[in-house]
Design a protein around this motif. Structure first.
Motif, PDB file in Angstrom:
ATOM      1  N   GLU A  45       0.838  -1.211   0.000  1.00  0.00           N
ATOM      2  CA  GLU A  45       0.000   0.000   0.000  1.00  0.00           C
ATOM      3  C   GLU A  45       0.879   1.270   0.000  1.00  0.00           C
ATOM      4  OE1 GLU A  45      -1.786   0.698   3.822  1.00  0.00           O
ATOM      5  OE2 GLU A  45      -2.038   2.814   3.256  1.00  0.00           O
ATOM      6  N   LEU A  46       1.946   1.236   0.784  1.00  0.00           N
ATOM      7  CA  LEU A  46       2.724   2.462   1.035  1.00  0.00           C
ATOM      8  C   LEU A  46       3.816   2.737   0.001  1.00  0.00           C
ATOM      9  CD1 LEU A  46       3.137   1.990   4.892  1.00  0.00           C
ATOM     10  CD2 LEU A  46       1.659   3.658   3.755  1.00  0.00           C
ATOM     11  N   LYS A  47       4.482   1.687  -0.460  1.00  0.00           N
ATOM     12  CA  LYS A  47       5.645   1.868  -1.347  1.00  0.00           C
ATOM     13  C   LYS A  47       5.303   2.620  -2.633  1.00  0.00           C
ATOM     14  CE  LYS A  47       9.829   1.329  -2.883  1.00  0.00           C
ATOM     15  NZ  LYS A  47       9.495   2.180  -4.058  1.00  0.00           N
ATOM     16  N   PRO A  48       4.125   2.354  -3.275  1.00  0.00           N
ATOM     17  CA  PRO A  48       3.798   3.106  -4.492  1.00  0.00           C
ATOM     18  C   PRO A  48       3.647   4.613  -4.260  1.00  0.00           C
ATOM     19  CG  PRO A  48       2.424   1.149  -4.322  1.00  0.00           C
ATOM     20  CD  PRO A  48       3.132   1.287  -2.995  1.00  0.00           C
ATOM     21  N   GLN A  49       3.454   5.016  -2.988  1.00  0.00           N
ATOM     22  CA  GLN A  49       3.314   6.446  -2.679  1.00  0.00           C
ATOM     23  C   GLN A  49       4.674   7.147  -2.595  1.00  0.00           C
ATOM     24  OE1 GLN A  49       0.164   7.408   0.240  1.00  0.00           O
ATOM     25  NE2 GLN A  49      -0.114   5.201   0.443  1.00  0.00           N
ATOM     26  N   ILE A  50       5.744   6.349  -2.538  1.00  0.00           N
ATOM     27  CA  ILE A  50       7.109   6.914  -2.545  1.00  0.00           C
ATOM     28  C   ILE A  50       7.933   6.143  -3.585  1.00  0.00           C
ATOM     29  CG2 ILE A  50       7.160   7.905  -0.207  1.00  0.00           C
ATOM     30  CD1 ILE A  50       8.621   5.212   0.641  1.00  0.00           C
ATOM     31  N   PRO A  51       7.542   6.297  -4.877  1.00  0.00           N
ATOM     32  CA  PRO A  51       8.099   5.441  -5.937  1.00  0.00           C
ATOM     33  C   PRO A  51       9.602   5.565  -6.152  1.00  0.00           C
ATOM     34  CG  PRO A  51       6.791   7.241  -6.865  1.00  0.00           C
ATOM     35  CD  PRO A  51       6.554   7.266  -5.388  1.00  0.00           C
ATOM     36  N   ASP A  52      10.198   6.688  -5.753  1.00  0.00           N
ATOM     37  CA  ASP A  52      11.632   6.869  -6.009  1.00  0.00           C
ATOM     38  C   ASP A  52      12.521   6.308  -4.902  1.00  0.00           C
ATOM     39  OD1 ASP A  52      11.229   8.182  -8.484  1.00  0.00           O
ATOM     40  OD2 ASP A  52      10.634   9.975  -7.380  1.00  0.00           O
ATOM     41  N   TRP A  53      11.906   5.715  -3.881  1.00  0.00           N
ATOM     42  CA  TRP A  53      12.683   5.127  -2.780  1.00  0.00           C
ATOM     43  C   TRP A  53      12.896   3.649  -3.035  1.00  0.00           C
ATOM     44  CZ3 TRP A  53      14.372   7.774   1.690  1.00  0.00           C
ATOM     45  CH2 TRP A  53      14.037   9.128   1.718  1.00  0.00           C
ATOM     46  N   LYS A  54      14.065   3.172  -2.560  1.00  0.00           N
ATOM     47  CA  LYS A  54      14.377   1.744  -2.653  1.00  0.00           C
ATOM     48  C   LYS A  54      14.339   1.153  -1.258  1.00  0.00           C
ATOM     49  CE  LYS A  54      18.496   2.047  -4.305  1.00  0.00           C
ATOM     50  NZ  LYS A  54      19.856   1.789  -4.749  1.00  0.00           N
ATOM     51  N   ILE A  55      13.893  -0.071  -1.155  1.00  0.00           N
ATOM     52  CA  ILE A  55      14.038  -0.776   0.116  1.00  0.00           C
ATOM     53  C   ILE A  55      15.364  -1.526   0.044  1.00  0.00           C
ATOM     54  CG2 ILE A  55      13.109  -2.570   1.632  1.00  0.00           C
ATOM     55  CD1 ILE A  55      10.301  -1.761   0.731  1.00  0.00           C
ATOM     56  N   VAL A  56      16.263  -1.195   0.952  1.00  0.00           N
ATOM     57  CA  VAL A  56      17.586  -1.826   0.951  1.00  0.00           C
ATOM     58  C   VAL A  56      17.794  -2.539   2.282  1.00  0.00           C
ATOM     59  CG1 VAL A  56      18.594  -0.140  -0.630  1.00  0.00           C
ATOM     60  CG2 VAL A  56      18.778   0.242   1.824  1.00  0.00           C
ATOM     61  N   GLU A  57      18.627  -3.555   2.244  1.00  0.00           N
ATOM     62  CA  GLU A  57      18.938  -4.335   3.435  1.00  0.00           C
ATOM     63  C   GLU A  57      20.396  -4.039   3.794  1.00  0.00           C
ATOM     64  OE1 GLU A  57      16.457  -6.695   4.208  1.00  0.00           O
ATOM     65  OE2 GLU A  57      17.423  -7.922   5.743  1.00  0.00           O
ATOM     66  N   GLN A  58      20.617  -3.536   5.009  1.00  0.00           N
ATOM     67  CA  GLN A  58      21.996  -3.285   5.443  1.00  0.00           C
ATOM     68  C   GLN A  58      22.129  -3.735   6.878  1.00  0.00           C
ATOM     69  OE1 GLN A  58      23.324   0.839   4.884  1.00  0.00           O
ATOM     70  NE2 GLN A  58      24.995   0.392   6.294  1.00  0.00           N
ATOM     71  N   ASP A  59      23.139  -4.540   7.158  1.00  0.00           N
ATOM     72  CA  ASP A  59      23.326  -5.118   8.493  1.00  0.00           C
ATOM     73  C   ASP A  59      22.056  -5.820   8.973  1.00  0.00           C
ATOM     74  OD1 ASP A  59      25.905  -4.037   8.491  1.00  0.00           O
ATOM     75  OD2 ASP A  59      25.207  -2.175   9.405  1.00  0.00           O
ATOM     76  N   GLU A  60      21.421  -6.529   8.056  1.00  0.00           N
ATOM     77  CA  GLU A  60      20.206  -7.306   8.344  1.00  0.00           C
ATOM     78  C   GLU A  60      19.019  -6.442   8.769  1.00  0.00           C
ATOM     79  OE1 GLU A  60      21.097 -10.686  10.860  1.00  0.00           O
ATOM     80  OE2 GLU A  60      22.909 -11.104   9.716  1.00  0.00           O
ATOM     81  N   VAL A  61      19.067  -5.160   8.442  1.00  0.00           N
ATOM     82  CA  VAL A  61      17.956  -4.252   8.746  1.00  0.00           C
ATOM     83  C   VAL A  61      17.430  -3.669   7.427  1.00  0.00           C
ATOM     84  CG1 VAL A  61      17.289  -2.117   9.926  1.00  0.00           C
ATOM     85  CG2 VAL A  61      18.909  -3.683  11.028  1.00  0.00           C
ATOM     86  N   SER A  62      16.118  -3.799   7.198  1.00  0.00           N
ATOM     87  CA  SER A  62      15.501  -3.181   6.015  1.00  0.00           C
ATOM     88  C   SER A  62      15.396  -1.686   6.223  1.00  0.00           C
ATOM     89  CB  SER A  62      14.093  -3.734   5.792  1.00  0.00           C
ATOM     90  OG  SER A  62      14.141  -5.073   5.442  1.00  0.00           O
ATOM     91  N   ARG A  63      15.712  -0.946   5.188  1.00  0.00           N
ATOM     92  CA  ARG A  63      15.707   0.513   5.263  1.00  0.00           C
ATOM     93  C   ARG A  63      15.153   1.078   3.967  1.00  0.00           C
ATOM     94  NH1 ARG A  63      20.846   1.228   8.729  1.00  0.00           N
ATOM     95  NH2 ARG A  63      21.295  -0.923   9.199  1.00  0.00           N
TER      96      ARG A  63
END
Ligand SMILES: C[C@H](O)[C@H](O)[C@H]1CNC2=NC(N)=NC(=O)C2=N1
Length: 118
Positions: free
Chosen positions: A26-44
């Motif tokens: 629901e939320l990700k399409p509202q911020i289309p230019d952001w990437k979900i990245v995984e760093q040190d086992e934490v999603s960001r």
């Protein structure tokens, strides 16, 4: 103007619920230019904004920092010549909370006030 950016952050604690897959959908399409990245086992959430020079990048960084203080939710900010990397996650839960999506939308709104270059 996205609706998400008008939301306020809720107080975050270690038992706060991380976003579910359905909420991400629901939320990700509202911020289309952001990437979900995984760093040190934490999603960001991460986005790189481009600017004309260092001074503009620094001014944008300052605005984002002021909004973070208002909301009590704080990003990682990497300011370089002509670009700023903004990363949102929730320290308390070592992952993504709805607050992070709200702050990403607010960051996009701040960027609109600057001469952001893709
Ligand atoms: C007490 C204070 O509200 C908390 O420590 C806040 C501060 N800012 C925060 N920012 C982020 N991104 N995640 C948090 O868990 C967090 N916690």
């Amino acid at each position: 103007m996205t609706e998400l950016a008008q939301n306020k952050c809720t107080a975050c604690h270690k038992d706060a619920p991380p976003v579910t897959e359905d909420e991400i959908a629901e939320l990700k399409p509202q911020i289309p230019d952001w990437k979900i990245v995984e760093q040190d086992e934490v999603s960001r959430l991460e986005r790189i904004y481009k600017f004309a020079d260092f001074q503009t990048a620094l001014a944008f960084t300052q605005h984002v920092g002021e909004e973070a203080e208002k909301e009590g939710h704080h990003p990682a900010l990497l300011t370089e010549w002509g670009k700023v990397t903004v990363t949102w996650w929730t320290h308390a839960i070592k992952g993504l909370h709805r607050n992070d999506f709200i702050m990403a939308a607010k960051t996009d709104q701040i960027a609109e006030a600057f001469t952001a270059k893709k």
